[in-house]
Write an enzyme that holds these catalytic residues in place. Structure first.
Site, short mmCIF file in Angstrom:
data_model
loop_
_atom_site.label_atom_id
_atom_site.label_comp_id
_atom_site.label_asym_id
_atom_site.label_seq_id
_atom_site.Cartn_x
_atom_site.Cartn_y
_atom_site.Cartn_z
N MET A 158 137.03 -97.16 7.66
CA MET A 158 138.37 -96.60 7.76
C MET A 158 139.30 -97.53 8.52
O MET A 158 140.48 -97.68 8.16
CB MET A 158 138.33 -95.22 8.43
N LYS B 192 122.65 -77.44 43.52
CA LYS B 192 121.18 -77.32 43.53
C LYS B 192 120.70 -76.26 44.51
O LYS B 192 119.73 -75.54 44.23
CB LYS B 192 120.57 -78.68 43.87
N PHE C 201 124.55 -89.06 45.98
CA PHE C 201 123.94 -89.65 44.79
C PHE C 201 124.16 -88.74 43.59
O PHE C 201 123.89 -87.56 43.63
CB PHE C 201 122.45 -89.88 45.01
N GLN C 202 124.70 -89.31 42.53
CA GLN C 202 125.00 -88.63 41.27
C GLN C 202 125.95 -87.44 41.47
O GLN C 202 125.90 -86.45 40.74
CB GLN C 202 123.72 -88.18 40.56
N GLU D 171 122.86 -86.91 26.59
CA GLU D 171 123.58 -85.66 26.87
C GLU D 171 124.73 -85.43 25.89
O GLU D 171 125.02 -84.27 25.56
CB GLU D 171 124.10 -85.66 28.31
#
Length: 585
Positions: free
Chosen positions: A490, A159, A109-110, A47
């Protein structure tokens, strides 16, 4: 029609034809609505990469990039990409799924508080509570993302809202009470104010305001002996670029650019190059010597200014930006305005400035010539600055180059040339390692016929290496130039200069064989190790019509010069190992 179908219809109404994302449970209805539709979905393999690809798409196209993720870890993985877009003023719409409304707050959940988590890294966040709100919120989201100073907007959709049935609505059925009605920038009265006073908005129209600002700026310019333009990311976009090029040609005074403005009129003789920590000597010295600094679309970032108390110490400052938060935030100005640069430039182009600054022009030109890059590096090994200069020559300044973050990023900024700032993609404000490859994917989707090159280091390359699968799946002809020094270059350079060679966790000598790794992902790949191979290696890479990688092995002791040390002024540059180089006043 359900909420998800209405969402996709609304996106299409806003001209969206590409979305970058990754599916999951709480966003599944939206993916069902995408199925077989007109919007092309690019399946990234993380993602974060989807957000960075949307960022790259936006930088190249000038349109808002769109990314999609599920709830919980899908949403949290977008956060870095959102922060990157916010700091670099990139328009983006991020759409996340959320658990059903009745489960919000139950640690389902999530579940994560995506709206709350995102607040510090977006211009605005929405949590949609009913499907009927979708067109209105989409309308507001695109307006917020693309108006004023651009930036990312997040839309979180439960949802059950995605699945809810709605009555068919036309796209014109949008809430007109948008919270983003912009104010008209104006002056406080019809007569001009004293030069030392910043202009403030009132009820005079935009045209009057632009004329008033232009008059005061021209007065400052005509009384200056050493005027200098300081150009930032706000000059991007064809409308501003074309006007600014014409004005720069008319007034013919020296100018410097930030990292985000690289590519603006690079062929102009008065372009002194990038300023700041790894800026060009002529640019940094001009900043320190000017008596009028005209700042257009900049935010006086610390990497550009060095020690702010030492920055442009002799200069009056005129600052013009679309974001009022930036005015007088870090440097007090003698003239300032929150203004659309297009409007200001339209007036300046018809008001001729009579300047007597020939000695200043000649001094800056002389310093630019005296500090031109030399590429006759001794030894048989590959010299990255020479390699990148050769890349510019072979691509005729016409390629899109997407950088990761590190030494190679600064070498690209110093040694590559572009015909537009929109062709130089670099994570400026956040410095996001792993930015380059996903951003190149977004750029290639936006400009499928352009040559797109990802210049990366071995450390950054590993951050989002999984996106090689995305290249292969969509057969994107992106060319990866991997500058490999087997270290976090760097960080190593700073540990060498400022931490007494105490090299802590920068060794990457156990990297895998990147050529074989790339071939395993289905790419064409090749390695070069010697200076005599530089041009042929680049020619091979540019000839490829499929996703390809050229691994370039360099000495891990190579450093980026010059460098302004922490706490120093821009005139106090370390140049190689020879100590400080200070401007003579």
């Amino acid at each position: 029609m359900n909420g998800s179908q209405l969402l996709i219809q609304s996106l299409q109404a806003h001209g969206v034809n590409v979305i970058f994302g990754y599916p999951g449970g709480a966003i599944m209805p939206v993916y069902d609505a995408l199925y077989g539709g007109k919007i092309k979905h690019v399946l990234c393999r993380h993602e974060q990469a989807a957000a960075l690809a949307a960022d790259g798409f936006a930088r190249v196209s000038g349109k808002a990039g769109v990314c999609l993720a599920t709830s919980g870890p899908g949403a949290t993985n977008l956060i870095t990409g959102l922060a990157n877009a916010l700091l670099d003023s990139i328009p983006m719409i991020a759409i996340t799924g959320q658990v059903a409304s009745n489960l919000i707050g139950t640690d389902a959940f999530q579940e994560i508080d995506t709206l709350g988590l995102s607040l510090s890294v977006v211009k605005h966040s929405f949590l949609i509570e009913s499907a009927e709100e979708i067109p209105s919120i989409l309308e507001q989201a695109f307006a917020i993302a693309t108006s004023g100073r651009p930036g990312p907007v997040l839309i979180d959709i439960p949802k059950d809202v995605q699945l809810a049935e709605v009555n068919h609505q036309t796209m014109s059925d949008v809430d007109q009470n948008s919270p983003i009605n912009s104010s008209e920038p104006t002056v406080s009265e019809n007569t001009l104010m004293p030069i030392e006073q910043s202009l403030q908005p009132s009820d005079i129209n935009r045209a009057s305001h632009a004329h008033a600002v232009a008059e005061q700026l021209l007065h400052l310019m005509q009384t200056a002996y050493r005027p200098l333009l300081y150009l930032g990311g706000g000059v991007q976009g064809e409308a501003v670029e074309q006007r600014l090029k014409k004005w720069v040609s008319d007034i013919n005074i020296p100018f410097v650019t930030t990292l985000k403005a690289i590519g603006f009129a690079q062929e102009h003789p008065m372009n002194l190059g990038m300023l700041g920590m790894h800026g060009l000597v002529a640019a940094n010295q001009a900043i320190q010597e000017c008596d009028l600094l005209i700042a257009l679309g900049v935010r006086f970032d610390d990497r550009a200014t060095g020690n702010l108390s030492k920055f442009a110490p002799h200069a009056k400052v005129a600052h013009f930006d679309i974001d009022d938060c930036e005015i007088d935030k870090l440097r007090q100005t003698q003239l300032s305005s929150v203004i659309d640069l297009k409007q200001l430039l339209d007036v300046l182009l018809v008001k001729k400035a009579e300047l007597s600054v020939d000695p200043w022009r000649e001094k800056c030109s002389k310093k630019k010539r005296a500090h031109q890059w030399r590429y006759d590096h001794p030894g048989t090994g590959i010299y990255a600055p020479r390699l990148l200069s050769c890349l510019t020559r072979l691509t005729k300044r016409n390629a899109i180059i997407s950088c990761d973050v590190g030494q190679h990023q600064m070498w690209v900024a110093q040694h590559c040339q572009f015909n537009s700032p929109r062709k130089h993609l670099s994570s400026g404000g956040l410095g996001t390692m792993g930015f380059g490859l996903p951003a190149a994917i977004g750029a290639q989707m936006a400009r499928p016929d352009d040559v797109v090159i990802n210049v990366c280091g071995d450390g950054s390359f590993a951050m989002n290496i999984q996106e090689l699968m995305t290249l292969k799946r969509y057969q994107l002809p992106i060319k990866i130039l991997l500058i490999d020094n087997q270290s976090l270059g760097m960080v190593r350079q700073w540990q060498h200069l400022f931490f007494a060679d105490r090299y802590s966790e920068i060794d990457l000598s156990d990297n895998p064989d990147f050529v074989n790794v790339s071939k395993a992902f289905g790419l064409n790949a090749k390695r070069i190790t010697k200076a005599v191979e530089e041009q042929d290696g680049l020619a091979w890479l540019l000839e490829q019509t499929e996703p390809s990688l050229l691994q370039v092995c360099i000495d891990n002791k190579e450093n980026v010069w010059p460098l302004v040390p922490p706490g120093a002024g821009n005139h106090e540059m370390i140049n190689g190992e020879q100590g400080y180089e200070k401007t003579d006043h």
